[in-house]
Design an enzyme around this catalytic site. Structure first.
Site, PDB file in Angstrom:
ATOM      1  N   LYS A  14       2.128   1.004  -0.426  1.00 34.92           N
ATOM      2  CA  LYS A  14       2.982  -0.075  -0.942  1.00 34.92           C
ATOM      3  C   LYS A  14       2.652  -1.409  -0.267  1.00 34.92           C
ATOM      4  CE  LYS A  14       6.928   1.792   0.366  1.00 34.92           C
ATOM      5  NZ  LYS A  14       6.510   2.997   1.096  1.00 34.92           N
ATOM      6  N   ARG A 128      -3.327   5.718  11.167  1.00 37.37           N
ATOM      7  CA  ARG A 128      -3.067   4.287  11.031  1.00 37.37           C
ATOM      8  C   ARG A 128      -2.911   3.624  12.398  1.00 37.37           C
ATOM      9  NH1 ARG A 128       0.525   2.435   6.025  1.00 37.37           N
ATOM     10  NH2 ARG A 128       2.405   2.484   7.250  1.00 37.37           N
ATOM     11  N   ARG A 161       2.068   3.020  15.883  1.00 38.67           N
ATOM     12  CA  ARG A 161       3.514   2.813  15.876  1.00 38.67           C
ATOM     13  C   ARG A 161       4.219   4.084  16.309  1.00 38.67           C
ATOM     14  NH1 ARG A 161       4.489   0.366   9.973  1.00 38.67           N
ATOM     15  NH2 ARG A 161       6.119   1.945  10.044  1.00 38.67           N
TER      16      ARG A 161
END
Ligand code: AMP
Length: 225
Positions: A14, A128, A161
């Site tokens: 997204k 990621r 993260r």
């Protein structure tokens, strides 16, 4: 003016699609996750309240999100349209968004669902790496930075993260299934939902989204003519 929502599980692309669309069309990309992370980074009251939920992979309570999004949507750049990414995430948020848009005399043009199988999501999210300074996103296999661990854009050290560690990813996917998946039905019921295969590559997905946006705009113009 175009207002769209991008829906899909975490890691469905997204953010990538929304920022490409922002560049092409000059419509602001509004990502609730980015807004929350900026608040956490700046140690605001909202950031302090949201952080424990985010670190666990839970949704931040609607009351906090709705105020934050109402404030963002009232800024001048959002008057010419918006690409919403990560919001709404619950049916209650979708209803609140609908009311908010109604108050300012507008509505959503399209909701685009990026469908991606769970195994692919896990692969994407666990590889990621994010730049904490400028939010640029990389992937250790498919989109590595030029220098390992260093952001190409601003030379900051890349991080994984907290919410992209494996156990938190699993939790986020569970939360998605339970709380966000019902939005598909909600938006199908409003004839706004368009589904695209999120594994066809970034450029192909972009083309599919552009087609949907162009058709939504054409039919909005027909209705006002
Ligand atoms: P994202 O970057 O969109 O995956 O969001 C990261 C985290 O921020 C999520 O796991 C939630 O904890 C929180 N978050 C982002 N958007 C929302 C939302 N619309 N409602 C509740 N929590 C959210």
């Amino acid at each position: 003016m175009i207002r769209i929502v991008l829906l899909g599980p975490p890691g469905s692309g997204k953010g990538t699609q929304a920022s490409a669309l922002q560049k092409r069309r000059g419509i602001p990309h509004i990502a609730s996750g980015d807004l929350l992370r900026a608040n956490v980074r700046d140690n605001t009251e909202l950031g302090r309240q949201a952080k424990p939920y985010m670190n666990r992979g839970d949704l931040v309570p609607d009351t906090l999100i709705l105020d934050m999004m109402a404030e963002r949507l009232s800024q001048p750049d959002a008057r010419k349209g918006c690409i919403l990414d990560g919001f709404p995430r619950t049916v209650a948020q979708a209803e609140a968004l609908e009311q908010r848009l109604e108050q300012i005399g507008c509505e959503l043009d399209a909701v685009i669902y990026l469908r991606v199988p769970e195994a692919e999501i896990l692969r994407r999210l666990s590889g990621r790496r994010t730049c904490p300074a400028c939010n640029a996103v990389y992937h250790v296999d498919t989109m590595p930075p030029q220098r390992e661990g260093i952001c190409d854009a601003c030379a900051a050290e890349l991080v994984q993260r907290q919410d992209e560690k494996p156990d938190v990813i699993r939790k986020r996917l569970e939360v998605y299934e339970e709380q966000t998946q019902p939005l598909l039905r909600f938006y199908r019921g409003r004839s706004l939902l368009h589904e695209i295969d999120g594994t066809i590559g970034v450029d192909n997905a972009m083309d599919a989204i552009e087609d949907i946006v162009a058709n939504a705009r054409a039919s909005a113009q027909e209705q006002t003519a």
